[in-house]
Write an enzyme that holds these catalytic residues in place. Structure first.
Site, short mmCIF file in Angstrom:
data_model
loop_
_atom_site.label_atom_id
_atom_site.label_comp_id
_atom_site.label_asym_id
_atom_site.label_seq_id
_atom_site.Cartn_x
_atom_site.Cartn_y
_atom_site.Cartn_z
N GLU A 105 -2.86 128.11 93.23
CA GLU A 105 -2.00 129.29 93.51
C GLU A 105 -1.93 129.53 95.03
O GLU A 105 -0.84 129.71 95.59
CB GLU A 105 -2.60 130.50 92.78
CG GLU A 105 -1.97 131.83 93.04
CD GLU A 105 -2.73 132.96 92.31
OE1 GLU A 105 -2.85 132.91 91.08
OE2 GLU A 105 -3.21 133.90 92.98
N HIS A 125 -7.22 127.06 89.20
CA HIS A 125 -5.87 127.64 89.09
C HIS A 125 -5.56 128.47 90.34
O HIS A 125 -4.50 128.35 90.94
CB HIS A 125 -5.80 128.51 87.82
CG HIS A 125 -4.59 129.41 87.75
ND1 HIS A 125 -4.47 130.56 88.52
CD2 HIS A 125 -3.45 129.33 87.04
CE1 HIS A 125 -3.31 131.14 88.27
NE2 HIS A 125 -2.68 130.41 87.37
N ASN A 126 -6.52 129.28 90.74
CA ASN A 126 -6.27 130.16 91.88
C ASN A 126 -6.19 129.39 93.20
O ASN A 126 -5.42 129.76 94.09
CB ASN A 126 -7.33 131.26 91.96
CG ASN A 126 -7.03 132.37 90.96
OD1 ASN A 126 -6.43 132.12 89.92
ND2 ASN A 126 -7.45 133.58 91.25
N LYS A 130 -10.19 128.56 85.95
CA LYS A 130 -9.41 129.67 86.54
C LYS A 130 -9.52 129.65 88.07
O LYS A 130 -8.56 129.91 88.80
CB LYS A 130 -9.88 131.02 85.99
CG LYS A 130 -9.17 132.24 86.62
CD LYS A 130 -7.70 132.26 86.29
CE LYS A 130 -6.78 133.16 87.07
NZ LYS A 130 -7.14 134.33 87.73
N SER A 163 -4.89 134.66 83.41
CA SER A 163 -3.89 134.67 84.49
C SER A 163 -2.57 135.23 84.00
O SER A 163 -2.20 135.06 82.84
CB SER A 163 -3.65 133.26 85.03
OG SER A 163 -2.64 133.31 86.01
C1 6PG Z 1 -3.68 135.46 88.24
C2 6PG Z 1 -4.05 135.76 89.65
C3 6PG Z 1 -4.96 136.93 89.71
C4 6PG Z 1 -5.08 137.57 91.07
C5 6PG Z 1 -5.46 136.65 92.17
C6 6PG Z 1 -5.19 137.23 93.53
O1 6PG Z 1 -3.86 134.31 87.88
O2 6PG Z 1 -3.22 136.35 87.54
O3 6PG Z 1 -4.66 134.63 90.22
O4 6PG Z 1 -6.18 136.54 89.16
O5 6PG Z 1 -3.88 138.15 91.38
O6 6PG Z 1 -6.80 136.40 92.01
O7 6PG Z 1 -6.09 136.64 94.37
P1 6PG Z 1 -6.26 137.00 95.88
O8 6PG Z 1 -6.42 138.49 95.98
O9 6PG Z 1 -7.48 136.26 96.29
O10 6PG Z 1 -5.01 136.53 96.54
#
Ligand code: 6PG
Length: 462
Positions: A187, A183-184, A180, A125
Site C-alpha cells: 500500500e 499488504h500495508n 496484513k 483491510s
Molecule cells: C487498510 C489500511 C489501514 C490503515 C493503514 C494506514 O488496509 O485498511 O492499511 O489498515 O489505513 O494502516 O496506515 P498509515 O497510517 O501507516 O499510513
C-alpha cells in the site's frame, strides 16, 4: 444468546458489528467507552445487543464464544486479553482484527493457548466502508479454530468479481497479521508511486488538477484499475471547503504513518528481502518530514515528450506489478524462515476486493501462482508478468530518466526499474564487493567456476 461478540465500537468495530448483523448473525457489541455503546442503541434489536460490561458480553454469548476485538493495536490488546482471560472458558475464540504487530500476535497465540483459548490474529483491510460492506480479511492462528468462525468471516468479507470471499485461512501464529503488514507495505509503495506520477504530470506535463484527475480516472477504466488510482482521481477533483481552490493544493505535503509499512521493512531487513520500493516509500514519508522547505521547487521547461501520458500509465502499471512482486517475494522468504505454508494464490484472491491495494492485476497474480509449475521467487518469472515486463519496461525507463532530467524525485519508480534491471542480470557487480571484503578482512569468497571457499593473498603495494 448472541452468536458473536465485538469489543471496540469506534468506526471499524461498529461497522463490522453492523456488517455481521446484516448477514443474519446475532451480535453482542461492547466497548469500555460508554458513549460508543450508547451510539449502538439505535441499531439494537434481537440480532444486535449493545452491552456495557465485560460480564454482560461474556454472559450473552453462545458457547464456544467467538469475540472480535477491534481496538487500537499494542498495549490495549494485552489489557483486553488479560481481562478476557479471567472470564472466558477453554474452547472460546478471540480474534484480534487490529493492525497488530505479528511478533505480538505470535506471543499472544501462545499465551492464550496455554489458557485453552484460541487466538486468531486477523488482518482487516478496507477502512470504514470496507468494514461495513465487505473488508478483505487475513486470519492466522489455529486452523481448527478458524473453521469455527469461517461461516461468519466468509459472509462478511468482500467478494471477488466471481463471488468468492476475500478471506481464507492464512497459516499459524501471527501469519495473518504478517500478511496484513505486507499488504500495508505494498500500500505504501503504490501510494508513493502515484504521488511521483502526479509530480511528473504537474511538473513535466504542466497538467492542472482537473486534467490529472481525469487522467487517473481514464487509467482506472483502462489498464490500472486499482482502488488507489480511483481515489487519487477523486482527491484531485475535490474542492476545498475553506477557499475557492482545490483541496489538494492546501494539503500540507508531509506524510504521516502509523508504521505498518515500516514494520515490513524491518522484517525485510531480517530476511534479506529486496523490497526496495517499500523501503523508498517508507523513506519518502520520512523525507517529507525532513525536507527544508526553503529551496526552489523543480520547474521543467522541457518539451512534454511524445506519448507522455501513455508512457506514464505503462510505467505506473509496471511499478505496481513490482510492488506486488516485492510483497510476494517477502512472503516467500517469510514462509521459509518461519515455517509457514503460505498459499500465495489464496492471498492474491484475498486482496482482489475490499482492501486498499485491490486491483484487476491481483486476479492475474492469482492465476500466475495457480499456473506456476515451480516455486515463484519473483512474479516476473511467470509468463504473464514476463510479458508485461517486456512490454512496459521501455516506458518505465523513459519516465525515470525524465524525472532525473527534470529534477523530480521518483524514488519508487527508480527502485522498480532497478529491481527489474537487477533481478534477471547474471552480471551484477557484487564480485567486486566480495573481492574488497576478502582484501581487507580475509572474509573469503565463492568462485563461479569451482566449488569451495577461497581466499586470495592479495598483493599489497608498498
Ligand atoms: C487498510 C489500511 C489501514 C490503515 C493503514 C494506514 O488496509 O485498511 O492499511 O489498515 O489505513 O494502516 O496506515 P498509515 O497510517 O501507516 O499510513
Amino acid at each position: 444468546m448472541q452468536q458473536f461478540g465485538v469489543i471496540g465500537l469506534s468506526v471499524m468495530g461498529k461497522n463490522l458489528a453492523l456488517n455481521i448483523k446484516s448477514h443474519g448473525f446475532s451480535v453482542a457489541a461492547f466497548s469500555i467507552d460508554k458513549p460508543e455503546v450508547d451510539a449502538m442503541q439505535k441499531y439494537a434489536d434481537d440480532s444486535l445487543l449493545p452491552v456495557y460490561t465485560w460480564e454482560d458480553l461474556v454472559k450473552n454469548l453462545e458457547k464456544p464464544r467467538k469475540i472480535l476485538v477491534m481496538i487500537q493495536a499494542g498495549k490495549p490488546v494485552d489489557l483486553t486479553l488479560d481481562k478476557l482471560s479471567t472470564l472466558l472458558e477453554p474452547g472460546d475464540i478471540v480474534i484480534d482484527g487490529g493492525n497488530s504487530n505479528y511478533h505480538d500476535t505470535n506471543r499472544r497465540v501462545k499465551a492464550m493457548k496455554e489458557k485453552g483459548i484460541d487466538f486468531i490474529g486477523m488482518g482487516v483491510s478496507g477502512g470504514e466502508t470496507g468494514a461495513l460492506n465487505g473488508p478483505a480479511l487475513m486470519p492466522g492462528g489455529d486452523e481448527a479454530a478458524y473453521k469455527r468462525v469461517q461461516p461468519i468471516v466468509e459472509a462478511i468479507a468482500a467478494k471477488t468479481d466471481d463471488g468468492r470471499p476475500c478471506v481464507s485461512y492464512i497459516g499459524p501464529e501471527g501469519s495473518g497479521h504478517y500478511v496484513k503488514m505486507v499488504h500495508n507495505g505494498i500500500e505504501y509503495a503504490i501510494m508513493q508511486v502515484l504521488a511521483e506520477v502526479y509530480d511528473l504530470m504537474r511538473t513535466v506535463g504542466h497538467m492542472d488538477n482537473k486534467a490529472m484527475s481525469q487522467t487517473f480516472a481514464d487509467w482506472y477504466h483502462d489498464k490500472v484499475d486499482a482502488y488507489l488510482v480511483e481515489i487519487s482521481a477523486k482527491v484531485l477533483a475535490q474542492k476545498d471547503d475553506l477557499t475557492d481552490d482545490d483541496v489538494i493544493d492546501h494539503i500540507l505535503n508531509v506524510a504521516s504513518y502509523k508504521g505498518t509499512g515500516n514494520w515490513m521493512l524491518e522484517d525485510g531487513i531480517v530476511l534479506g528481502a529486496p523490497i526496495s520500493m517499500i523501503a523508498e516509500a517508507v523513506i519518502g514519508r520520512f523525507m517529507s518530514k525532513q525536507t527544508l522547505r526553503l529551496g526552489q521547487a523543480p520547474v521543467s521547461d522541457e518539451k512534454v515528450p511524445d506519448n507522455f501520458v501513455s508512457n506514464l500509465q505503462d510505467a505506473l502499471n509496471l511499478a505496481q506489478a513490482v510492488a506486488y512482486a516485492q510483497g510476494f517475494g517477502q512472503l516467500h522468504l517469510a514462509a521459509e524462515a518461519y515455517d509457514w505454508d503460505l498459499r500465495y494464490s489464496a492471498i492474491a484472491q484475498n486482496w482482489e476486493a475490499g482492501c486498499i491495494i485491490r486491483s484487476g492485476m491481483l486476479k492475474q497474480i492469482e492465476k500466475a501462482f495457480d499456473n506456476a509449475k515451480a516455486p515463484v521467487k519473483t512474479l516476473f518469472q511467470t509468463p504473464e508478468f514476463a510479458k508485461q515486463l517486456k512490454d512496459e519496461l521501455p516506458a518505465l525507463r523513459k519516465m525515470v530518466a525524465l524525472g532525473a532530467q527534470a529534477g523530480v524525485p521518483v524514488p519508487t519508480l527508480s527502485a522498480a526499474l532497478t529491481y527489474l534491471d537487477s533481478i534477471f542480470n547474471p552480471r551484477l557487480p557484487q564480485n567486486l564487493i566480495q573481492g574488497q571484503r576478502d582484501y581487507f578482512g580475509a572474509h573469503t569468497y565463492l568462485r563461479n567456476d569451482r566449488e569451495g571457499v577461497y581466499h586470495t593473498e592479495w598483493y599489497e603495494e608498498k
